[in-house]
Motif scaffolding. Structure first.
Motif, PDB file in Angstrom:
ATOM      1  N   PRO A  19      36.196  23.193  13.562  1.00  0.00           N
ATOM      2  CA  PRO A  19      36.316  22.296  12.637  1.00  0.00           C
ATOM      3  C   PRO A  19      35.444  21.928  11.397  1.00  0.00           C
ATOM      4  O   PRO A  19      36.057  21.522  10.545  1.00  0.00           O
ATOM      5  CB  PRO A  19      36.184  20.861  13.634  1.00  0.00           C
ATOM      6  CG  PRO A  19      34.826  20.962  14.286  1.00  0.00           C
ATOM      7  CD  PRO A  19      35.201  22.676  14.901  1.00  0.00           C
ATOM      8  N   ALA A  20      34.721  23.205  11.451  1.00  0.00           N
ATOM      9  CA  ALA A  20      34.399  23.509   9.873  1.00  0.00           C
ATOM     10  C   ALA A  20      34.875  23.860   9.123  1.00  0.00           C
ATOM     11  O   ALA A  20      34.682  23.391   7.797  1.00  0.00           O
ATOM     12  CB  ALA A  20      33.377  24.290  10.215  1.00  0.00           C
ATOM     13  N   LEU A  21      35.653  24.726   9.536  1.00  0.00           N
ATOM     14  CA  LEU A  21      37.147  24.992   9.094  1.00  0.00           C
ATOM     15  C   LEU A  21      37.536  24.175   7.964  1.00  0.00           C
ATOM     16  O   LEU A  21      38.529  24.767   7.005  1.00  0.00           O
ATOM     17  CB  LEU A  21      37.478  25.651   9.330  1.00  0.00           C
ATOM     18  CG  LEU A  21      37.178  27.521  10.521  1.00  0.00           C
ATOM     19  CD1 LEU A  21      38.231  27.741  11.392  1.00  0.00           C
ATOM     20  CD2 LEU A  21      36.723  28.726   9.410  1.00  0.00           C
TER      21      LEU A  21
ATOM     22  N   LEU B 246      47.135  19.503  30.466  1.00  0.00           N
ATOM     23  CA  LEU B 246      45.923  18.384  29.836  1.00  0.00           C
ATOM     24  C   LEU B 246      46.770  18.503  28.535  1.00  0.00           C
ATOM     25  O   LEU B 246      47.206  19.471  27.705  1.00  0.00           O
ATOM     26  CB  LEU B 246      44.859  19.491  29.781  1.00  0.00           C
ATOM     27  CG  LEU B 246      43.522  19.812  30.028  1.00  0.00           C
ATOM     28  CD1 LEU B 246      42.878  20.621  29.849  1.00  0.00           C
ATOM     29  CD2 LEU B 246      42.502  18.998  30.926  1.00  0.00           C
ATOM     30  N   ILE B 247      46.584  17.106  27.897  1.00  0.00           N
ATOM     31  CA  ILE B 247      47.636  16.754  26.057  1.00  0.00           C
ATOM     32  C   ILE B 247      46.057  16.162  25.765  1.00  0.00           C
ATOM     33  O   ILE B 247      45.338  15.173  26.361  1.00  0.00           O
ATOM     34  CB  ILE B 247      48.426  15.498  27.009  1.00  0.00           C
ATOM     35  CG1 ILE B 247      49.356  15.902  27.026  1.00  0.00           C
ATOM     36  CG2 ILE B 247      48.837  14.981  25.621  1.00  0.00           C
ATOM     37  CD1 ILE B 247      50.279  15.336  27.875  1.00  0.00           C
ATOM     38  N   GLU B 248      45.412  17.156  25.134  1.00  0.00           N
ATOM     39  CA  GLU B 248      44.311  16.688  23.864  1.00  0.00           C
ATOM     40  C   GLU B 248      44.747  16.420  22.904  1.00  0.00           C
ATOM     41  O   GLU B 248      46.203  16.759  22.248  1.00  0.00           O
ATOM     42  CB  GLU B 248      43.321  18.057  23.691  1.00  0.00           C
ATOM     43  CG  GLU B 248      42.858  19.012  25.320  1.00  0.00           C
ATOM     44  CD  GLU B 248      41.840  19.332  24.352  1.00  0.00           C
ATOM     45  OE1 GLU B 248      41.554  20.026  23.485  1.00  0.00           O
ATOM     46  OE2 GLU B 248      41.443  20.396  25.512  1.00  0.00           O
ATOM     47  N   VAL B 249      44.136  14.981  22.455  1.00  0.00           N
ATOM     48  CA  VAL B 249      44.348  14.994  21.221  1.00  0.00           C
ATOM     49  C   VAL B 249      43.131  14.614  20.228  1.00  0.00           C
ATOM     50  O   VAL B 249      42.511  13.901  20.000  1.00  0.00           O
ATOM     51  CB  VAL B 249      45.545  13.230  20.857  1.00  0.00           C
ATOM     52  CG1 VAL B 249      45.523  13.184  19.881  1.00  0.00           C
ATOM     53  CG2 VAL B 249      46.892  13.457  21.728  1.00  0.00           C
ATOM     54  N   PRO B 250      42.972  15.933  19.599  1.00  0.00           N
ATOM     55  CA  PRO B 250      41.667  15.795  19.062  1.00  0.00           C
ATOM     56  C   PRO B 250      42.173  15.242  17.247  1.00  0.00           C
ATOM     57  O   PRO B 250      43.197  15.236  16.465  1.00  0.00           O
ATOM     58  CB  PRO B 250      41.875  17.003  18.595  1.00  0.00           C
ATOM     59  CG  PRO B 250      42.817  17.868  18.224  1.00  0.00           C
ATOM     60  CD  PRO B 250      43.679  17.039  19.361  1.00  0.00           C
ATOM     61  N   VAL B 251      40.870  14.697  16.695  1.00  0.00           N
ATOM     62  CA  VAL B 251      40.924  14.133  14.921  1.00  0.00           C
ATOM     63  C   VAL B 251      39.483  14.593  14.496  1.00  0.00           C
ATOM     64  O   VAL B 251      38.467  14.406  14.698  1.00  0.00           O
ATOM     65  CB  VAL B 251      41.248  12.087  15.128  1.00  0.00           C
ATOM     66  CG1 VAL B 251      40.855  12.349  13.705  1.00  0.00           C
ATOM     67  CG2 VAL B 251      42.245  11.600  15.345  1.00  0.00           C
ATOM     68  N   GLY B 252      39.748  15.442  13.645  1.00  0.00           N
ATOM     69  CA  GLY B 252      39.147  15.937  13.189  1.00  0.00           C
ATOM     70  C   GLY B 252      38.384  16.282  11.467  1.00  0.00           C
ATOM     71  O   GLY B 252      39.479  15.708  10.752  1.00  0.00           O
ATOM     72  N   TYR B 253      37.137  16.415  11.180  1.00  0.00           N
ATOM     73  CA  TYR B 253      37.292  15.973   9.666  1.00  0.00           C
ATOM     74  C   TYR B 253      36.162  17.654   9.335  1.00  0.00           C
ATOM     75  O   TYR B 253      35.219  17.650  10.374  1.00  0.00           O
ATOM     76  CB  TYR B 253      36.517  15.467   9.261  1.00  0.00           C
ATOM     77  CG  TYR B 253      35.949  15.034   8.083  1.00  0.00           C
ATOM     78  CD1 TYR B 253      36.714  14.151   6.845  1.00  0.00           C
ATOM     79  CD2 TYR B 253      34.725  14.995   7.757  1.00  0.00           C
ATOM     80  CE1 TYR B 253      36.022  14.629   5.619  1.00  0.00           C
ATOM     81  CE2 TYR B 253      34.483  14.536   6.068  1.00  0.00           C
ATOM     82  CZ  TYR B 253      34.452  14.401   5.700  1.00  0.00           C
ATOM     83  OH  TYR B 253      34.211  14.947   3.829  1.00  0.00           O
TER      84      TYR B 253
ATOM     85  N   ILE C  25      29.739  21.531   7.318  1.00  0.00           N
ATOM     86  CA  ILE C  25      30.424  21.339   8.864  1.00  0.00           C
ATOM     87  C   ILE C  25      31.517  20.776   9.243  1.00  0.00           C
ATOM     88  O   ILE C  25      32.292  19.928   8.826  1.00  0.00           O
ATOM     89  CB  ILE C  25      28.665  20.685   8.806  1.00  0.00           C
ATOM     90  CG1 ILE C  25      29.120  19.685   8.034  1.00  0.00           C
ATOM     91  CG2 ILE C  25      27.214  21.389   8.271  1.00  0.00           C
ATOM     92  CD1 ILE C  25      27.765  18.416   7.935  1.00  0.00           C
ATOM     93  N   GLY C  26      31.368  20.281  10.316  1.00  0.00           N
ATOM     94  CA  GLY C  26      33.009  19.798  10.503  1.00  0.00           C
ATOM     95  C   GLY C  26      33.020  19.134  12.501  1.00  0.00           C
ATOM     96  O   GLY C  26      31.760  19.905  13.054  1.00  0.00           O
ATOM     97  N   GLY C  27      33.490  18.396  12.854  1.00  0.00           N
ATOM     98  CA  GLY C  27      33.722  17.777  14.287  1.00  0.00           C
ATOM     99  C   GLY C  27      34.899  17.188  14.163  1.00  0.00           C
ATOM    100  O   GLY C  27      35.835  16.988  13.050  1.00  0.00           O
TER     101      GLY C  27
ATOM    102  N   ILE D 127      34.120  16.520  22.433  1.00  0.00           N
ATOM    103  CA  ILE D 127      33.636  16.397  21.606  1.00  0.00           C
ATOM    104  C   ILE D 127      33.259  17.629  20.938  1.00  0.00           C
ATOM    105  O   ILE D 127      32.699  18.266  21.349  1.00  0.00           O
ATOM    106  CB  ILE D 127      32.053  15.533  20.952  1.00  0.00           C
ATOM    107  CG1 ILE D 127      32.392  13.852  22.092  1.00  0.00           C
ATOM    108  CG2 ILE D 127      31.653  16.249  19.444  1.00  0.00           C
ATOM    109  CD1 ILE D 127      30.889  13.579  21.911  1.00  0.00           C
ATOM    110  N   ASP D 128      33.591  18.045  19.423  1.00  0.00           N
ATOM    111  CA  ASP D 128      33.488  19.658  19.301  1.00  0.00           C
ATOM    112  C   ASP D 128      32.787  19.803  17.887  1.00  0.00           C
ATOM    113  O   ASP D 128      32.617  18.892  17.088  1.00  0.00           O
ATOM    114  CB  ASP D 128      34.531  20.317  19.409  1.00  0.00           C
ATOM    115  CG  ASP D 128      35.601  20.513  19.915  1.00  0.00           C
ATOM    116  OD1 ASP D 128      35.488  20.344  21.159  1.00  0.00           O
ATOM    117  OD2 ASP D 128      36.788  20.843  20.176  1.00  0.00           O
ATOM    118  N   ILE D 129      31.677  20.456  17.654  1.00  0.00           N
ATOM    119  CA  ILE D 129      30.888  20.750  16.510  1.00  0.00           C
ATOM    120  C   ILE D 129      31.450  22.022  15.525  1.00  0.00           C
ATOM    121  O   ILE D 129      30.804  22.895  16.807  1.00  0.00           O
ATOM    122  CB  ILE D 129      29.850  19.967  15.860  1.00  0.00           C
ATOM    123  CG1 ILE D 129      28.764  20.951  17.345  1.00  0.00           C
ATOM    124  CG2 ILE D 129      30.006  18.576  16.599  1.00  0.00           C
ATOM    125  CD1 ILE D 129      27.025  20.209  17.084  1.00  0.00           C
ATOM    126  N   GLY D 130      31.351  22.297  14.509  1.00  0.00           N
ATOM    127  CA  GLY D 130      30.726  23.865  13.889  1.00  0.00           C
ATOM    128  C   GLY D 130      30.788  23.929  12.523  1.00  0.00           C
ATOM    129  O   GLY D 130      30.206  22.640  12.659  1.00  0.00           O
TER     130      GLY D 130
END
Length: 614
Positions: free
Chosen positions: A52-54, A401-408, A421-423, A462-465
């Motif tokens: 998500p940092a991208l 799996l049905i994943e619905v991610p929201v990232g920034y 940085i992103g999550g 939760i994902d972070i990058g």
């Protein structure tokens, strides 16, 4: 349905293997065709999945869609092509190849009743008849007479004295005279091989003669002389016989079937994954700078305003299926019944039982006796150790799996470079089914799946990058992502929980030219999988992207450092035309699998879709 036999049915209904987690996976065509590299790749629309940092590093608006499937197989699907009835007829097949049919030399060999020990004449046709004709030096009438037998006996060192203790007037007596005469046995074996070669016999017969246990050669000659000789009795008399590969295409099919069974004993696995998705990335605010003048003509540039990064949302429907079979450790020998079997699993009706052992050049067969009981009574070795007579356990799991991610993603500008940085927070709807019930070939009863057995559960991840671009090397990017930091758990029914384990992957990319990008990713630690046979996955890989205005080309390679499935290095490639059409293909260079005549890699994947950026 000829080839869907008992073991084939077993594989077909392994609906699904108990597992513990998922590998890092693959989303979209760009990274998939670049050896899986995506953690530091700005060009892809799937930053919300890979890092998500991208979203802070590339703030353009993007839309992407992708649909595809990945297949990996290890010694399992080929079981469905085995015809066990054909295996049980191996002696009949050998009979047709070696003892029957038209004679290569143009005439059958005849053993007169008085000479052969039978009431009537014995005729032996086919390749064996040709070889015996050369061995005994028969005349134009094709008959093996007393003189032929006597001459052969003398050639191998047996003294014939007519009515004395040692007689050579018929084959039964000659065979009896060979007992315990090792020197004569070896000489006769050599002559058999030479005669088969001189007669132009197929390599199959020559190979069998070459591998005959010489201590049994006298008994074989006796059986030939009695006139009731067939391949079943030949195997029983010969002790251990090696049937070579490459001598006959029909025999090779049987050898392939035994090889498949043997490979399955060593390890088996099948997985089919489908990772699909639609992603929308909303454009962020570009970086701005504050410019000030001091009134005397001097201009200064203040600290950059970081602006706002991109926001992305995606819907990622995914399916993971894995199956394998645990073979009972006490039933791992390739012992099958032959001759009149009414039930392969119990050995009922079989006249003999043979054990097959793969060798470098073919397959070694030996007959197992029934411990002195009736030939149709299964021997203890079959009952206690055959793969067909044991109880084995299929394991399978299907996880949706049905994943619905929201990232920034956000960027911090520093003198040393840009730090992105992103999550992402993702809602996860899970569906799952587990199968693990012992089965035997004599009582194939499968549980029918029902909705009550299905797991349906909601959770979140939760994902972070982070992505760093140094100021002194502005086209070089270093990325690190941590996925599923909270290790969400899916509580499957019957206790086989699946943990979406924490995953850590690092990646680098370098924009060599305006249109040319290199990228490489590596899993820092192994990840759990759904497979019992291959419980860990650790991918490394990379590739190159040539991105032009209306078309781009991609090449790469990757490898799973933990896999035992034998897929080897995996080559990847992809093509995008005008954004609308994008395809990515992955193909393993390791083992191949042959299914109904088609020979393909045991690892393949394809993805179709498209993506746009503006």
């Amino acid at each position: 349905m000829k080839h869907i036999t008992r073991l084939g049915m077993l594989v077909g209904v392994l609906a699904l293997t108990q597992g513990y987690g998922l590998g890092f996976g693959s989303m979209g065509q760009v990274s998939s065709s670049m050896g899986g590299a995506g953690v530091a790749l700005k060009n892809s629309a799937w930053g919300i999945y890979y890092n998500p940092a991208l979203l802070g590093a590339d703030r353009r608006a993007k839309v992407g869609y992708s649909f595809g499937a990945q297949f990996r197989e290890q010694n399992l699907l080929q079981l469905a092509t085995i015809d066990f009835e054909e295996l049980s007829q191996i002696t009949t097949t050998l009979d047709e190849k070696l003892l029957g049919g038209a004679s290569v030399a143009g005439g059958a060999i005849t053993i007169p009743g008085g000479t052969g020990g039978s009431n009537g004449n014995v005729t032996i046709d086919g390749a064996l008849g040709d070889a015996l004709g050369k061995l005994f030096g028969v005349g134009a009438d094709g008959t093996i007479g007393e003189e032929n037998i006597k001459n052969l006996a003398q050639d191998i060192g047996i003294t014939c004295n007519g009515g004395g203790v040692t007689k050579c007037n018929d084959l039964s007596t000659l065979g009896n005279s060979l007992q315990n005469n090792t020197d004569a046995q070896n000489k006769l074996k050599d002559k058999l091989v030479d005669a088969a070669e001189a007669a132009g016999a197929p390599p199959l017969l020559t190979g069998i003669f070459r591998d005959i246990d010489v201590s049994n050669i006298g008994k074989i000659i006796e059986e030939v002389g009695k006139g009731d000789f067939n391949m079943e009795k030949f195997l029983a008399s010969a002790g251990t016989v090696t049937i070579p590969r490459g001598a006959d295409s029909d025999i090779d099919k049987l050898l392939d079937a035994f090889d498949t069974l043997n490979n399955t004993l060593q390890g088996n696995d099948f997985s089919l994954n489908s990772q699909n998705g639609i992603v929308i990335q909303f454009r962020g605010k570009e970086r701005t700078k504050k410019v000030e003048a001091d009134g005397i003509g001097e201009v200064t540039v203040q600290e950059a305003d970081s602006g706002r990064g991109a926001v992305a949302v995606a819907v990622l429907p995914q399916m993971f299926v894995n199956l394998s079979a645990t073979i009972n450790p006490n039933h791992q020998r390739l012992i099958i019944g032959i001759g009149g079997c009414s039930d392969m699993a119990t050995g009922a009706g079989c006249s003999h039982f043979i054990e097959a052992k793969p060798t470098d050049g073919g397959l070694e067969f030996s007959v197992i006796n029934g411990n002195g009981s009736s030939p149709s009574t299964p021997p203890q070795d079959f009952t206690d150790h055959s793969i067909l007579s044991g109880t084995h356990t299929p394991h399978g799991i299907a996880l949706g799996l049905i994943e619905v991610p929201v990232g920034y993603g956000h960027t911090i500008y520093t003198g040393a470079g840009d730090i992105n940085i992103g999550g992402a927070v993702k809602f996860i709807q899970a569906f799952g089914y587990v199968y693990s019930t012992p089965l035997s070939f004599s009582d194939l009863k499968f549980e029918t799946p029902s909705l009550d057995d299905m797991t349906m559960q909601q959770t979140f991840g939760i994902d972070i990058g982070v992505l760093y671009t140094p100021s002194f090397l502005s086209k070089f990017n270093i990325g690190l992502v941590a996925k599923n930091l909270n290790a969400p758990t899916i509580n499957m029914k019957n206790g086989a929980d699946v943990v979406l384990n924490r995953q850590f992957r690092a990646g680098v990319s370098y924009e060599l030219l305006d249109f040319l990008t290199l990228a490489f990713d590596a899993d820092i630690l192994p990840n759990n999988t759904l497979s019992l046979t291959n419980p860990k996955s650790q991918m490394i890989g990379g590739g190159v992207l040539a991105d032009f205005k209306f078309v781009d080309f991609r090449l790469g390679a990757m490898k799973d450092l933990q896999s035992k499935a034998g897929e080897g290095a995996i080559l990847t490639t992809g093509l995008n035309l005008f954004g609308f059409f994008d395809v990515a293909v992955e193909y393993g260079l390791g083992q191949n699998v042959t299914l109904y005549g088609f020979n393909v890699s045991n690892y393949m994947a394809i993805k179709l879709g498209g993506q746009f950026s503006w």
